[in-house]
Design a protein around this motif. Structure first.
Motif, PDB file in Angstrom:
ATOM      1  N   ALA A 297       0.463  -1.341  -0.401  1.00 30.48           N
ATOM      2  CA  ALA A 297      -0.101  -0.241  -0.311  1.00 30.48           C
ATOM      3  C   ALA A 297       1.013   1.351  -0.043  1.00 30.48           C
ATOM      4  O   ALA A 297       0.281   2.143  -0.055  1.00 30.48           O
ATOM      5  N   ILE A 298       1.676   1.205   0.634  1.00 34.66           N
ATOM      6  CA  ILE A 298       2.953   1.885   0.649  1.00 34.66           C
ATOM      7  C   ILE A 298       4.665   1.023  -0.314  1.00 34.66           C
ATOM      8  O   ILE A 298       4.395   0.295   0.136  1.00 34.66           O
ATOM      9  N   ALA A 299       4.823   2.407  -0.919  1.00 38.51           N
ATOM     10  CA  ALA A 299       6.874   1.488  -1.181  1.00 38.51           C
ATOM     11  C   ALA A 299       7.570   2.271  -0.298  1.00 38.51           C
ATOM     12  O   ALA A 299       7.331   3.364   0.880  1.00 38.51           O
ATOM     13  N   PRO A 300       9.085   1.641  -0.420  1.00 37.40           N
ATOM     14  CA  PRO A 300       9.543   1.475   0.640  1.00 37.40           C
ATOM     15  C   PRO A 300      10.488   2.800   0.437  1.00 37.40           C
ATOM     16  O   PRO A 300      10.921   3.164   1.284  1.00 37.40           O
ATOM     17  N   GLN A 301      10.149   3.512  -0.600  1.00 38.30           N
ATOM     18  CA  GLN A 301      10.302   4.803  -1.168  1.00 38.30           C
ATOM     19  C   GLN A 301       9.620   5.771  -0.825  1.00 38.30           C
ATOM     20  O   GLN A 301      10.199   7.583  -0.424  1.00 38.30           O
ATOM     21  N   ASP A 302       8.963   5.605  -0.022  1.00 40.10           N
ATOM     22  CA  ASP A 302       7.953   6.522   1.034  1.00 40.10           C
ATOM     23  C   ASP A 302       8.756   7.551   1.698  1.00 40.10           C
ATOM     24  O   ASP A 302       9.798   7.168   2.616  1.00 40.10           O
ATOM     25  N   ASP A 303       8.236   8.714   1.835  1.00 41.69           N
ATOM     26  CA  ASP A 303       9.051   9.692   2.594  1.00 41.69           C
ATOM     27  C   ASP A 303       9.149   8.999   4.303  1.00 41.69           C
ATOM     28  O   ASP A 303      10.546   9.312   5.119  1.00 41.69           O
ATOM     29  N   ARG A 304       8.590   8.492   4.878  1.00 39.44           N
ATOM     30  CA  ARG A 304       8.239   8.040   6.047  1.00 39.44           C
ATOM     31  C   ARG A 304       8.924   6.983   6.659  1.00 39.44           C
ATOM     32  O   ARG A 304       9.380   7.141   7.447  1.00 39.44           O
ATOM     33  N   VAL A 305       9.274   5.972   5.500  1.00 34.30           N
ATOM     34  CA  VAL A 305       9.660   4.826   5.618  1.00 34.30           C
ATOM     35  C   VAL A 305      11.213   5.242   5.464  1.00 34.30           C
ATOM     36  O   VAL A 305      11.832   5.343   6.084  1.00 34.30           O
ATOM     37  N   GLN A 306      11.449   6.448   4.577  1.00 32.71           N
ATOM     38  CA  GLN A 306      12.787   6.726   4.380  1.00 32.71           C
ATOM     39  C   GLN A 306      13.165   6.872   5.767  1.00 32.71           C
ATOM     40  O   GLN A 306      14.873   6.952   5.888  1.00 32.71           O
ATOM     41  N   ALA A 307      12.609   7.886   6.430  1.00 28.89           N
ATOM     42  CA  ALA A 307      13.353   8.958   7.281  1.00 28.89           C
ATOM     43  C   ALA A 307      13.506   7.526   8.279  1.00 28.89           C
ATOM     44  O   ALA A 307      14.180   8.153   8.952  1.00 28.89           O
ATOM     45  N   ILE A 308      12.469   7.258   8.608  1.00 27.30           N
ATOM     46  CA  ILE A 308      12.578   6.329   9.779  1.00 27.30           C
ATOM     47  C   ILE A 308      13.847   5.249   9.398  1.00 27.30           C
ATOM     48  O   ILE A 308      14.954   4.469  10.055  1.00 27.30           O
ATOM     49  N   ALA A 309      14.570   4.580   7.952  1.00 26.41           N
ATOM     50  CA  ALA A 309      15.201   3.814   7.604  1.00 26.41           C
ATOM     51  C   ALA A 309      16.894   4.860   7.896  1.00 26.41           C
ATOM     52  O   ALA A 309      17.461   4.376   8.734  1.00 26.41           O
ATOM     53  N   GLU A 310      16.838   5.823   7.961  1.00 17.37           N
ATOM     54  CA  GLU A 310      18.127   6.646   7.891  1.00 17.37           C
ATOM     55  C   GLU A 310      18.341   6.844   9.511  1.00 17.37           C
ATOM     56  O   GLU A 310      18.881   7.267   9.712  1.00 17.37           O
ATOM     57  N   GLU A 311      16.878   7.333   9.867  1.00 14.62           N
ATOM     58  CA  GLU A 311      17.451   7.349  11.889  1.00 14.62           C
ATOM     59  C   GLU A 311      18.233   6.037  12.206  1.00 14.62           C
ATOM     60  O   GLU A 311      18.726   6.333  13.158  1.00 14.62           O
ATOM     61  N   CYS A 312      17.296   4.864  12.041  1.00 17.04           N
ATOM     62  CA  CYS A 312      17.864   4.048  12.348  1.00 17.04           C
ATOM     63  C   CYS A 312      19.327   3.445  11.608  1.00 17.04           C
ATOM     64  O   CYS A 312      19.803   2.623  12.445  1.00 17.04           O
ATOM     65  N   SER A 313      19.685   4.272  10.474  1.00 13.52           N
ATOM     66  CA  SER A 313      20.711   2.957  10.228  1.00 13.52           C
ATOM     67  C   SER A 313      22.042   3.900  10.826  1.00 13.52           C
ATOM     68  O   SER A 313      23.035   3.449  10.987  1.00 13.52           O
ATOM     69  N   ILE A 314      21.931   5.385  11.610  1.00 12.71           N
ATOM     70  CA  ILE A 314      22.161   6.781  12.193  1.00 12.71           C
ATOM     71  C   ILE A 314      22.587   5.951  13.277  1.00 12.71           C
ATOM     72  O   ILE A 314      23.650   5.557  13.733  1.00 12.71           O
ATOM     73  N   GLY A 315      21.968   5.190  13.517  1.00 11.25           N
ATOM     74  CA  GLY A 315      21.809   4.232  15.378  1.00 11.25           C
ATOM     75  C   GLY A 315      22.522   3.136  15.064  1.00 11.25           C
ATOM     76  O   GLY A 315      22.672   3.014  16.317  1.00 11.25           O
ATOM     77  N   ALA A 316      21.994   2.156  13.964  1.00 11.11           N
ATOM     78  CA  ALA A 316      22.807   1.389  14.740  1.00 11.11           C
ATOM     79  C   ALA A 316      24.189   0.926  13.922  1.00 11.11           C
ATOM     80  O   ALA A 316      25.361   0.837  14.970  1.00 11.11           O
ATOM     81  N   GLN A 317      24.864   2.328  13.016  1.00  9.77           N
ATOM     82  CA  GLN A 317      26.454   1.985  13.021  1.00  9.77           C
ATOM     83  C   GLN A 317      26.889   3.004  14.516  1.00  9.77           C
ATOM     84  O   GLN A 317      28.162   2.145  14.932  1.00  9.77           O
TER      85      GLN A 317
END
Length: 332
Positions: A307-327
């Motif tokens: 229903a929403i794509a992985p490129q959705d702004d909300r999904v991308q924002a979550i991915a960026e935040e979690c990527s920084i946190g994981a690193q």
């Protein structure tokens, strides 16, 4: 398969039944894999079962075997002379079947329709393979090794061969997309053409060493597998609708328990992450973080259903935040 018609009848060889049998074995393997996929689709197996671990390797081995045998058959049918009428007839049948699968899956699975699966690859790779039919086996083998080396490089340096330019369906079939569009069967030209070229190289070697008569004599009587192998396209097109129908009817009597969306998401996320980073610990932290935040924002189910794509702004924002946190956590 028979060698292309030659001026000298002594060069002709009877149909090699063993190749039909091997293709029949590949059909059985394919059916068992698709049955696993069907069980997962209807909720009887954990999400991600058919795309990870043993079944991931199993699926790739099956696809490789079909392409390898397609390469062998291409040589046996068109060496030393390409029979253009026969080739284009076969090409039209395979390409037409591939188009039919695309249309059917677009109707039934709009968000994951098959735009370049195994049949699409066989059709396009066969066209490319024509250029290798008259080349010595060692030349084609060298190209196969070159592709294998590129795969190793991409494993050591994930994403080195990928580009966002290829992320659309119009280009992702080439095999260099960073994030290819979702599909229930994705077999891009690179690196899978290596399997077909390997079949061409082996068949050319067999002709050069005069192994074809021995291969033809290895199995002289057809069996159930060889009969299925001779009609592999029909079996391929029919078996999956039959399996889906059977599992669907079973689900009406014994419905599967509702799946846990978090489990399915994390399995799929970690599989994709491990393929890009080769760091399981980092992937577990990243996928756990994104799963928690997607659930908190009620986005995980819409993401899984398309229903929403992985490129959705909300999904991308979550991915960026979690990527920084994981690193950062990895650095600590």
């Amino acid at each position: 398969m028979t060698v292309a018609e030659n001026q000298n009848p002594a060069l002709r060889t009877p149909r090699i039944t063993l190749i039909d049998t091997l293709r029949g074995v590949a059909l059985v393997a394919m059916a068992t894999y698709h049955f696993t996929w069907d069980l997962e689709f209807f909720g009887y197996l954990d999400p991600g079962t058919a795309t990870q671990g043993f079944f991931r390797i199993y699926a790739r081995s099956i696809a490789s075997s079909f392409l390898f045998l397609a390469g062998v058959s291409l040589v046996l049918a068109h060496v030393p002379h390409i029979r253009w009428h026969s080739f284009w007839k076969r090409f039209a049948i395979v390409a037409g079947a591939a188009a039919a699968i695309s249309i059917a899956t677009f109707i039934g699975f709009r968000n994951e329709w098959i735009y370049f699966g195994i049949l699409h690859n066989i059709a396009v790779s066969s066209l490319v393979g024509l250029a290798f039919l008259r080349l010595p086996a060692f030349v084609t083998g060298a190209v196969v090794l070159l592709i294998a080396a590129a795969m190793v490089l991409d494993y050591v340096l994930p994403g080195v061969l990928d580009s966002a330019v290829f992320n659309t369906r119009w280009l992702s079939w080439l095999g260099f997309a960073e994030i290819p569009p979702r599909s229930n069967d994705y077999v891009p030209l690179f690196p899978w053409i290596a399997a077909l070229l390997a079949g061409i190289a082996v068949a050319r070697l067999a002709i050069a060493r005069n192994w074809l008569p021995q291969l033809a004599a290895f199995q002289t009587k057809p069996n159930l597998l060889s009969r299925a192998g001779r009609h592999s396209l029909i079996v391929y097109l029919v078996h999956q609708p039959v399996l889906i129908a059977l599992v669907y009817l079973f689900s009406l009597v014994y419905p599967a328990p509702p799946p846990d969306p978090r489990v399915g998401y994390t399995l799929s996320c970690e599989a994709g992450c491990n393929g890009q980073t080769n760091d399981p610990g980092l992937c577990r932290r990243f996928c756990g973080c994104t799963a928690d935040r997607l659930i908190a924002q009620s986005l995980i189910v819409p993401l899984q259903t398309g229903a929403i794509a992985p490129q959705d702004d909300r999904v991308q924002a979550i991915a960026e935040e979690c990527s920084i946190g994981a690193q950062l956590s990895d650095g600590n």
